[in-house]
Design a protein around this motif. Structure first.
Motif, mmCIF file in Angstrom:
data_model
loop_
_atom_site.group_PDB
_atom_site.id
_atom_site.type_symbol
_atom_site.label_atom_id
_atom_site.label_comp_id
_atom_site.label_asym_id
_atom_site.label_seq_id
_atom_site.Cartn_x
_atom_site.Cartn_y
_atom_site.Cartn_z
ATOM 1 N N ILE A 121 0.875 -1.219 -0.145
ATOM 2 C CA ILE A 121 0.019 0.099 0.011
ATOM 3 C C ILE A 121 0.871 1.312 0.052
ATOM 4 O O ILE A 121 1.873 1.334 0.873
ATOM 5 N N SER A 122 0.738 2.082 -0.946
ATOM 6 C CA SER A 122 1.525 3.425 -0.974
ATOM 7 C C SER A 122 0.714 4.602 -0.484
ATOM 8 O O SER A 122 -0.399 4.607 -1.060
ATOM 9 N N VAL A 123 1.355 5.076 0.572
ATOM 10 C CA VAL A 123 0.648 6.190 1.088
ATOM 11 C C VAL A 123 1.364 7.386 0.919
ATOM 12 O O VAL A 123 2.663 7.472 1.518
ATOM 13 N N SER A 124 0.809 8.247 0.255
ATOM 14 C CA SER A 124 1.466 9.407 -0.146
ATOM 15 C C SER A 124 2.754 9.444 -0.851
ATOM 16 O O SER A 124 3.706 9.996 -0.440
ATOM 17 N N GLY A 125 2.909 8.397 -1.668
ATOM 18 C CA GLY A 125 3.987 8.112 -2.155
ATOM 19 C C GLY A 125 5.237 6.905 -1.539
ATOM 20 O O GLY A 125 6.281 6.688 -2.002
ATOM 21 N N SER A 126 4.738 6.809 -0.380
ATOM 22 C CA SER A 126 5.759 5.903 0.462
ATOM 23 C C SER A 126 5.016 4.526 0.538
ATOM 24 O O SER A 126 4.078 4.353 0.740
ATOM 25 N N ALA A 127 5.910 3.520 0.140
ATOM 26 C CA ALA A 127 5.470 2.134 -0.172
ATOM 27 C C ALA A 127 5.535 1.197 1.157
ATOM 28 O O ALA A 127 6.497 1.084 1.448
ATOM 29 N N TYR A 128 4.328 0.818 1.851
ATOM 30 C CA TYR A 128 4.414 0.111 2.900
ATOM 31 C C TYR A 128 4.219 -1.307 2.434
ATOM 32 O O TYR A 128 3.224 -1.867 1.430
ATOM 33 N N VAL A 129 5.152 -2.241 2.675
ATOM 34 C CA VAL A 129 5.098 -3.695 2.041
ATOM 35 C C VAL A 129 4.650 -4.682 3.223
ATOM 36 O O VAL A 129 4.662 -4.423 4.491
ATOM 37 N N ARG A 130 3.618 -5.782 2.510
ATOM 38 C CA ARG A 130 2.969 -6.598 3.484
ATOM 39 C C ARG A 130 4.103 -7.492 4.174
ATOM 40 O O ARG A 130 5.007 -7.847 3.621
ATOM 41 N N ASP A 131 3.745 -7.605 5.518
ATOM 42 C CA ASP A 131 5.015 -8.251 6.391
ATOM 43 C C ASP A 131 5.146 -9.691 6.226
ATOM 44 O O ASP A 131 6.442 -9.990 5.992
ATOM 45 N N ASN A 132 4.192 -10.277 5.348
ATOM 46 C CA ASN A 132 4.753 -11.692 5.023
ATOM 47 C C ASN A 132 5.057 -11.925 3.653
ATOM 48 O O ASN A 132 5.271 -12.958 2.961
ATOM 49 N N SER A 133 5.417 -10.969 2.767
ATOM 50 C CA SER A 133 5.922 -10.746 1.554
ATOM 51 C C SER A 133 7.540 -10.824 1.821
ATOM 52 O O SER A 133 8.157 -10.471 2.873
ATOM 53 N N ASP A 134 8.369 -11.234 0.588
ATOM 54 C CA ASP A 134 9.682 -11.165 0.558
ATOM 55 C C ASP A 134 10.349 -9.966 1.106
ATOM 56 O O ASP A 134 11.190 -9.833 1.898
ATOM 57 N N ALA A 135 9.581 -8.977 0.449
ATOM 58 C CA ALA A 135 10.159 -7.444 0.696
ATOM 59 C C ALA A 135 9.881 -7.215 2.340
ATOM 60 O O ALA A 135 10.622 -6.568 2.856
ATOM 61 N N GLY A 136 8.755 -7.654 2.763
ATOM 62 C CA GLY A 136 8.216 -7.121 4.069
ATOM 63 C C GLY A 136 9.077 -8.101 5.189
ATOM 64 O O GLY A 136 9.879 -7.327 6.182
ATOM 65 N N LYS A 137 9.534 -9.201 4.845
ATOM 66 C CA LYS A 137 10.462 -10.035 5.478
ATOM 67 C C LYS A 137 11.744 -9.389 5.666
ATOM 68 O O LYS A 137 12.511 -9.372 6.595
ATOM 69 N N ALA A 138 12.423 -9.098 4.517
ATOM 70 C CA ALA A 138 13.715 -8.551 4.407
ATOM 71 C C ALA A 138 13.548 -7.147 5.045
ATOM 72 O O ALA A 138 14.876 -7.062 5.688
ATOM 73 N N LEU A 139 12.747 -6.283 4.916
ATOM 74 C CA LEU A 139 12.764 -5.069 5.562
ATOM 75 C C LEU A 139 12.505 -5.364 7.455
ATOM 76 O O LEU A 139 13.445 -4.595 7.830
ATOM 77 N N LEU A 140 11.952 -6.217 7.782
ATOM 78 C CA LEU A 140 11.968 -6.478 9.222
ATOM 79 C C LEU A 140 13.195 -7.072 9.554
ATOM 80 O O LEU A 140 13.741 -6.658 10.707
ATOM 81 N N ASP A 141 13.696 -8.111 8.880
ATOM 82 C CA ASP A 141 15.027 -8.594 9.188
ATOM 83 C C ASP A 141 16.157 -7.425 9.235
ATOM 84 O O ASP A 141 17.036 -7.568 10.195
ATOM 85 N N ALA A 142 16.073 -6.548 8.392
ATOM 86 C CA ALA A 142 17.070 -5.344 8.175
ATOM 87 C C ALA A 142 17.033 -4.502 9.586
ATOM 88 O O ALA A 142 17.908 -4.207 10.208
ATOM 89 N N PHE A 143 15.868 -4.151 9.842
ATOM 90 C CA PHE A 143 15.564 -3.271 10.876
ATOM 91 C C PHE A 143 15.952 -3.968 12.311
ATOM 92 O O PHE A 143 16.446 -3.243 13.035
ATOM 93 N N LYS A 144 15.547 -5.316 12.342
ATOM 94 C CA LYS A 144 15.808 -5.856 13.580
ATOM 95 C C LYS A 144 17.628 -6.066 13.995
ATOM 96 O O LYS A 144 18.291 -5.689 14.761
ATOM 97 N N ALA A 145 18.457 -6.329 12.602
ATOM 98 C CA ALA A 145 19.591 -6.433 12.559
ATOM 99 C C ALA A 145 20.170 -4.903 12.915
ATOM 100 O O ALA A 145 21.270 -4.969 13.680
#
Length: 149
Positions: A121-145
């Motif tokens: 879902i893009s909100v005002s141009g910022s793309a929020y990725v679904r948590d269980n998608s590959d991109a979402g999992k990668a984003l969460l893993d990077a944030f945790k690291a």
């Protein structure tokens, strides 16, 4: 003759009842179809560096209701630093924010345009990725690291 006539009448009444139940079921299914399409977006979405900070943005969608949370490394699985709530407009092209968070950095006020796909879902141009998608999992893993450093 009376028994045969009664049996036919009973079978006819049963057939009519079954037909009525089937028709009612079709009507209920057709009505619920619109709510199913509204629920397609249900889920949790993330964006990194929300509002120009290093915080993690989380968008939670439940039906037409939306909540937005911001997490710092200190509280990624605790209470969010900032929370806002809102709802989608009728055609789900905008979020109407109804309660803004207390943080002065919060920009979640008024309405914001959105666009959607099956994984974001893009909100005002910022793309929020679904948590269980590959991109979402990668984003969460990077944030945790990043937060472990």
């Amino acid at each position: 003759m009376g028994i045969t006539s009664t049996a036919r009448r009973t079978r006819a009444e049963i057939a009519v009842s079954i037909a009525a139940l089937a028709a009612g079921s079709l009507i209920l299914t057709a009505c619920s179809g619109s709510s199913d399409s509204a629920g397609k977006l249900d889920g949790i979405y993330y964006v990194k560096d929300v509002n120009g900070t290093s915080d993690l943005g989380q968008l939670v969608v439940k039906g037409s209701n939306v909540s937005h949370h911001e997490y710092s490394c200190d509280g990624v699985y605790e209470e969010p630093d900032v929370t806002s709530t809102g709802e989608f407009n009728k055609d789900q092209s905008q979020i109407i924010w109804t309660v803004a968070g207390d943080d002065t950095r919060n920009r979640r006020t008024g309405t914001e345009p959105i666009s959607t796909s099956s994984t974001s879902i893009s909100v005002s141009g910022s793309a929020y990725v679904r948590d269980n998608s590959d991109a979402g999992k990668a984003l969460l893993d990077a944030f945790k690291a990043k937060c472990k450093k």
